[in-house]
Write an enzyme that holds these catalytic residues in place. Structure first.
Site, PDB file in Angstrom:
ATOM      1  N   ASP A   1      26.867  65.604 -29.751  1.00  0.00           N
ATOM      2  CA  ASP A   1      26.075  66.524 -30.590  1.00  0.00           C
ATOM      3  C   ASP A   1      25.457  67.667 -29.804  1.00  0.00           C
ATOM      4  O   ASP A   1      24.374  68.151 -30.126  1.00  0.00           O
ATOM      5  CB  ASP A   1      24.966  65.751 -31.345  1.00  0.00           C
ATOM      6  CG  ASP A   1      25.541  64.610 -32.154  1.00  0.00           C
ATOM      7  OD1 ASP A   1      26.645  64.773 -32.687  1.00  0.00           O
ATOM      8  OD2 ASP A   1      24.894  63.549 -32.241  1.00  0.00           O
TER       9      ASP A   1
ATOM     10  N   LYS B   1      29.548  71.126 -29.485  1.00  0.00           N
ATOM     11  CA  LYS B   1      30.952  71.345 -29.077  1.00  0.00           C
ATOM     12  C   LYS B   1      31.739  72.085 -30.159  1.00  0.00           C
ATOM     13  O   LYS B   1      32.551  72.951 -29.858  1.00  0.00           O
ATOM     14  CB  LYS B   1      31.644  69.991 -28.800  1.00  0.00           C
ATOM     15  CG  LYS B   1      31.018  69.199 -27.664  1.00  0.00           C
ATOM     16  CD  LYS B   1      31.656  67.841 -27.510  1.00  0.00           C
ATOM     17  CE  LYS B   1      31.368  66.887 -28.633  1.00  0.00           C
ATOM     18  NZ  LYS B   1      29.942  66.478 -28.748  1.00  0.00           N
TER      19      LYS B   1
ATOM     20  N   GLY C   1      30.974  64.285 -35.497  1.00  0.00           N
ATOM     21  CA  GLY C   1      30.549  65.186 -36.568  1.00  0.00           C
ATOM     22  C   GLY C   1      30.319  66.536 -35.919  1.00  0.00           C
ATOM     23  O   GLY C   1      29.396  66.692 -35.123  1.00  0.00           O
ATOM     24  N   HIS C   2      31.201  67.476 -36.168  1.00  0.00           N
ATOM     25  CA  HIS C   2      31.115  68.786 -35.517  1.00  0.00           C
ATOM     26  C   HIS C   2      30.778  69.841 -36.557  1.00  0.00           C
ATOM     27  O   HIS C   2      31.496  70.005 -37.549  1.00  0.00           O
ATOM     28  CB  HIS C   2      32.444  69.136 -34.835  1.00  0.00           C
ATOM     29  CG  HIS C   2      32.747  68.246 -33.674  1.00  0.00           C
ATOM     30  ND1 HIS C   2      33.836  68.417 -32.852  1.00  0.00           N
ATOM     31  CD2 HIS C   2      32.088  67.161 -33.188  1.00  0.00           C
ATOM     32  CE1 HIS C   2      33.828  67.471 -31.913  1.00  0.00           C
ATOM     33  NE2 HIS C   2      32.784  66.701 -32.105  1.00  0.00           N
TER      34      HIS C   2
ATOM     35  N   GLN D   1      32.674  63.252 -28.800  1.00  0.00           N
ATOM     36  CA  GLN D   1      31.768  62.391 -28.038  1.00  0.00           C
ATOM     37  C   GLN D   1      31.379  63.088 -26.725  1.00  0.00           C
ATOM     38  O   GLN D   1      31.324  64.298 -26.711  1.00  0.00           O
ATOM     39  CB  GLN D   1      32.382  61.003 -27.782  1.00  0.00           C
ATOM     40  CG  GLN D   1      32.464  60.138 -29.028  1.00  0.00           C
ATOM     41  CD  GLN D   1      33.608  60.504 -29.950  1.00  0.00           C
ATOM     42  OE1 GLN D   1      34.744  60.546 -29.532  1.00  0.00           O
ATOM     43  NE2 GLN D   1      33.306  60.768 -31.196  1.00  0.00           N
TER      44      GLN D   1
HETATM   45  P1  GDP Z   1      28.884  68.548 -31.771  1.00  0.00           P
HETATM   46  O1  GDP Z   1      29.076  67.175 -32.275  1.00  0.00           O
HETATM   47  O2  GDP Z   1      28.784  68.615 -30.280  1.00  0.00           O
HETATM   48  O3  GDP Z   1      29.896  69.530 -32.300  1.00  0.00           O
HETATM   49  O4  GDP Z   1      27.447  69.037 -32.321  1.00  0.00           O
HETATM   50  P2  GDP Z   1      26.851  68.804 -33.805  1.00  0.00           P
HETATM   51  O5  GDP Z   1      27.510  69.757 -34.729  1.00  0.00           O
HETATM   52  O6  GDP Z   1      26.846  67.370 -34.156  1.00  0.00           O
HETATM   53  O7  GDP Z   1      25.334  69.193 -33.574  1.00  0.00           O
HETATM   54  C1  GDP Z   1      24.963  70.441 -33.080  1.00  0.00           C
HETATM   55  C2  GDP Z   1      23.967  71.100 -34.080  1.00  0.00           C
HETATM   56  O8  GDP Z   1      23.302  72.169 -33.437  1.00  0.00           O
HETATM   57  C3  GDP Z   1      24.643  71.695 -35.300  1.00  0.00           C
HETATM   58  O9  GDP Z   1      23.781  71.602 -36.394  1.00  0.00           O
HETATM   59  C4  GDP Z   1      24.848  73.154 -34.898  1.00  0.00           C
HETATM   60  O10 GDP Z   1      24.917  74.035 -36.014  1.00  0.00           O
HETATM   61  C5  GDP Z   1      23.589  73.404 -34.110  1.00  0.00           C
HETATM   62  N1  GDP Z   1      23.692  74.406 -33.018  1.00  0.00           N
HETATM   63  C6  GDP Z   1      24.669  74.529 -32.084  1.00  0.00           C
HETATM   64  N2  GDP Z   1      24.319  75.446 -31.151  1.00  0.00           N
HETATM   65  C7  GDP Z   1      23.088  75.893 -31.508  1.00  0.00           C
HETATM   66  C8  GDP Z   1      22.182  76.826 -30.899  1.00  0.00           C
HETATM   67  O11 GDP Z   1      22.437  77.417 -29.857  1.00  0.00           O
HETATM   68  N3  GDP Z   1      20.988  77.024 -31.562  1.00  0.00           N
HETATM   69  C9  GDP Z   1      20.679  76.386 -32.734  1.00  0.00           C
HETATM   70  N4  GDP Z   1      19.503  76.636 -33.299  1.00  0.00           N
HETATM   71  N5  GDP Z   1      21.517  75.511 -33.316  1.00  0.00           N
HETATM   72  C10 GDP Z   1      22.700  75.246 -32.693  1.00  0.00           C
HETATM   73  P1  IMO Z   2      30.243  64.057 -31.536  1.00  0.00           P
HETATM   74  O1  IMO Z   2      31.677  64.392 -31.271  1.00  0.00           O
HETATM   75  C1  IMO Z   2      26.881  61.306 -31.015  1.00  0.00           C
HETATM   76  C2  IMO Z   2      27.878  57.087 -30.408  1.00  0.00           C
HETATM   77  C3  IMO Z   2      27.316  56.203 -31.508  1.00  0.00           C
HETATM   78  C4  IMO Z   2      27.090  54.907 -30.738  1.00  0.00           C
HETATM   79  C5  IMO Z   2      28.274  54.873 -29.767  1.00  0.00           C
HETATM   80  C6  IMO Z   2      29.441  54.021 -30.245  1.00  0.00           C
HETATM   81  O2  IMO Z   2      29.731  64.505 -32.857  1.00  0.00           O
HETATM   82  O3  IMO Z   2      29.381  64.478 -30.393  1.00  0.00           O
HETATM   83  P2  IMO Z   2      31.290  54.356 -32.137  1.00  0.00           P
HETATM   84  O4  IMO Z   2      31.146  54.529 -33.622  1.00  0.00           O
HETATM   85  O5  IMO Z   2      31.986  55.485 -31.464  1.00  0.00           O
HETATM   86  O6  IMO Z   2      31.864  53.033 -31.759  1.00  0.00           O
HETATM   87  O7  IMO Z   2      29.764  54.343 -31.602  1.00  0.00           O
HETATM   88  O8  IMO Z   2      28.712  56.227 -29.643  1.00  0.00           O
HETATM   89  N1  IMO Z   2      28.703  58.227 -30.870  1.00  0.00           N
HETATM   90  C7  IMO Z   2      28.255  59.476 -30.997  1.00  0.00           C
HETATM   91  N2  IMO Z   2      27.014  59.977 -30.831  1.00  0.00           N
HETATM   92  N3  IMO Z   2      27.918  62.132 -31.312  1.00  0.00           N
HETATM   93  C8  IMO Z   2      29.163  61.657 -31.445  1.00  0.00           C
HETATM   94  O9  IMO Z   2      30.240  62.444 -31.622  1.00  0.00           O
HETATM   95  C9  IMO Z   2      29.380  60.254 -31.325  1.00  0.00           C
HETATM   96  N4  IMO Z   2      30.457  59.443 -31.428  1.00  0.00           N
HETATM   97  C10 IMO Z   2      30.034  58.223 -31.127  1.00  0.00           C
HETATM   98  O10 IMO Z   2      26.126  56.719 -32.037  1.00  0.00           O
HETATM   99  O11 IMO Z   2      25.927  55.008 -29.965  1.00  0.00           O
HETATM  100 MG    MG Z   3      28.201  65.755 -33.557  1.00  0.00          MG
END
Ligand code: GDP
Ligand code: IMO
Ligand code: MG
Length: 449
Positions: free
Chosen positions: A14, A17, A41-42, A227
């Site tokens: 999170d 990416k 979840g991206h 991840q």
């Molecule tokens: P990922 O799993 O690595 O793709 O990240 P997620 O999408 O799960 O979580 C990142 C969150 O931060 C999302 O809600 C993005 O819209 C938000 N985000 C990403 N970069 C920035 C930033 O530079 N500033 C702010 N305010 N939000 C950001």
């Molecule tokens: P993105 O790509 C955050 C974490 C889960 C748990 C551990 C194992 O959005 O960054 P699993 O269901 O994979 O067996 O869970 O890994 N986990 C993540 N945490 N972002 C993710 O993906 C994750 N994918 C798995 O919360 O601790």
């Molecule tokens: Mg995510």
């Protein structure tokens, strides 16, 4: 020529990416994911609308790209079909012709999710998985009883035989543990998955020739890692990890791409850190959440709450409140060799500024006190010693507001620049990208070479 850009998570996921991979995909030919499944979840923003993607790389929103789900993934076809529909509804063009699914990728069945639940229930120290069936599907793969996307294209009878074989042991476990409702029924599962296969058949393919041609023609390929480093099965905080290898080399393997094609590896991090699920998190700050990770209504806000609410840190996949804490540099140092970062992207510099304005300060962990020593990396034996490394912090007074519309490092407020220079000096990794908002263009790109 080396034309592959790899985007990988530097902490526990999170980090943003999806945003950076999408931004890199503006001029890409191929975007690809290689590990995990719908545990990811991206978030990407398309025409002003937030899209939460679990399986398909965010770069699909650029109409010139071919988007690939690589052979290292574990795919829940129902979630995939819903995601395809969501993208079509959002107006993303030509999905059916631009999306390619490796026939070698493994499938997730409902019994994998039930097993995920059962395994967690049986553990004295559960991982806190996303319950998407990821671990059990990879376990079937390793046991050579997994069922692949290719199997959806073959005769229905063959699929049924495979499901029957794969579920023999699982059904015993369900019966023994009073989970009769979860006992898999091969006939109805075959009907369901065969129907998914019909809907996906034109996209299921051998991706190798597509990648071979792209590499021969020096096409730009963006790998969207899922991840992160500390969740890697081999290199992360075992046992509190996922069941794949989201480190750089594992991600490349899952994409069927060679290391010799890599041009850059961008480690994605946030200006503060977060973790979902259980496991050591040295810079975690106290928060008013209960043992299930639910926010306690009306409780006095603590530092962890301020960080969580400022960054709206709730899971894209599970909606769980994320655990939050300060930026951890020793983990970036540990990732230097395993992940091979050529540069870093630090997202949420805007959010850290807001946190500083609320609290009157922000902190950066630059080393740990561990086993009576000062160390600058994440130790390998915390599971044995049961000692949580104690962060040593540098503190910056106050916070900042990022002026709207800025595009260069020089335009950042002085305290924000100071934060970036602490990270760079401590890790000795150049910070090439700085995230100042959620949109693809909310990125300052620096010439660090
Ligand atoms: P990922 O799993 O690595 O793709 O990240 P997620 O999408 O799960 O979580 C990142 C969150 O931060 C999302 O809600 C993005 O819209 C938000 N985000 C990403 N970069 C920035 C930033 O530079 N500033 C702010 N305010 N939000 C950001
Ligand atoms: P993105 O790509 C955050 C974490 C889960 C748990 C551990 C194992 O959005 O960054 P699993 O269901 O994979 O067996 O869970 O890994 N986990 C993540 N945490 N972002 C993710 O993906 C994750 N994918 C798995 O919360 O601790
Ligand atoms: Mg995510």
């Amino acid at each position: 020529m080396r034309t592959v850009t790899v985007i990988v998570g530097a902490k526990w996921g999170d980090e943003g990416k999806g945003k950076v991979a999408s931004s890199e995909a503006k001029d890409a030919d191929i975007v690809i994911r290689g590990t995990g499944g719908a545990n990811a979840g991206h978030t990407v923003i398309y025409q002003g609308k937030k899209l939460a993607l679990h399986l398909i790389p965010g770069g699909i929103t650029y109409p010139q790209t071919i988007a690939i789900l690589g052979p290292g993934m574990v795919i829940d076809p129902k979630i995939l079909l819903d995601e395809i529909q969501m993208l079509k509804d959002a107006g993303v063009p030509d999905i059916d012709s631009r999306l390619k699914i490796s026939g070698r990728a493994h499938l997730i069945f409902p019994y994998h999710k039930d097993l995920d639940e059962l395994h967690e229930r049986m553990k004295s120290n559960p991982v806190g998985t996303t319950k998407r069936g990821i671990g059990p599907s990879y376990a079937d793969k390793a046991n050579r009883t997994g069922i692949r996307m290719y199997d959806l294209l073959h005769k229905k009878n063959d699929l049924r035989t495979k499901i029957k074989e794969a579920t023999k042991l699982h059904n015993q476990a369900f019966r023994k543990n009073g989970m009769k409702d979860c006992v898999a029924k091969p006939k109805s599962l075959t009907d369901l998955y065969h129907s998914y296969g019909k809907l996906l058949s034109s996209m299921i393919t051998n991706i190798d020739p597509i990648l071979r041609e792209a590499l021969e023609e020096n096409k730009k390929i963006v790998v969207e890692g899922a991840q992160a480093f500390r969740l890697d099965l081999d290199h992360g905080d075992y046992k509190m990890v996922t069941s794949s290898n989201p480190s750089t080399s594992g991600t490349l393997c899952g994409c069927a791409l060679p290391p010799t094609a890599v041009k850059e590896v961008i480690g994605i991090d946030k200006a503060y850190n977060s973790r979902v699920g259980n496991g050591v998190f040295p810079t975690e700050q106290p928060a008013s959440i209960d043992e299930n990770g639910c926010v306690i209504p009306g409780a006095e806000p603590l530092v962890g709450d301020v960080i969580r609410e400022s960054g709206y840190e709730y899971g894209t996949t599970t909606k769980r409140p994320r655990r939050c804490g300060w930026m951890d540099c020793p983990i970036l140092v540990s990732g230097k060799s395993i992940m091979g970062y050529t540069s870093l992207c630090i997202n949420h510099l805007d959010t850290l500024g807001k946190i500083g304005l609320t609290l009157g300060y922000v902190k950066v962990c630059v080393a740990y006190q561990y086993q009576n020593e000062t160390i600058d990396y994440f130790p390998d034996d915390v599971d044995l010693t049961k000692e949580v490394p104690q962060p040593i912090y540098e503190t910056i007074d106050g916070g900042w507001i990022i002026p709207p519309g800025i595009t260069s490092f020089d335009e950042l407020p002085e305290s924000a620049k100071k934060f970036i220079s602490i990270v760079e000096n401590t890790t000795q990794i150049p910070v090439k990208f700085i995230g100042i908002g959620p949109e693809n263009d909310d990125l300052i790109i620096r010439d660090v070479n």
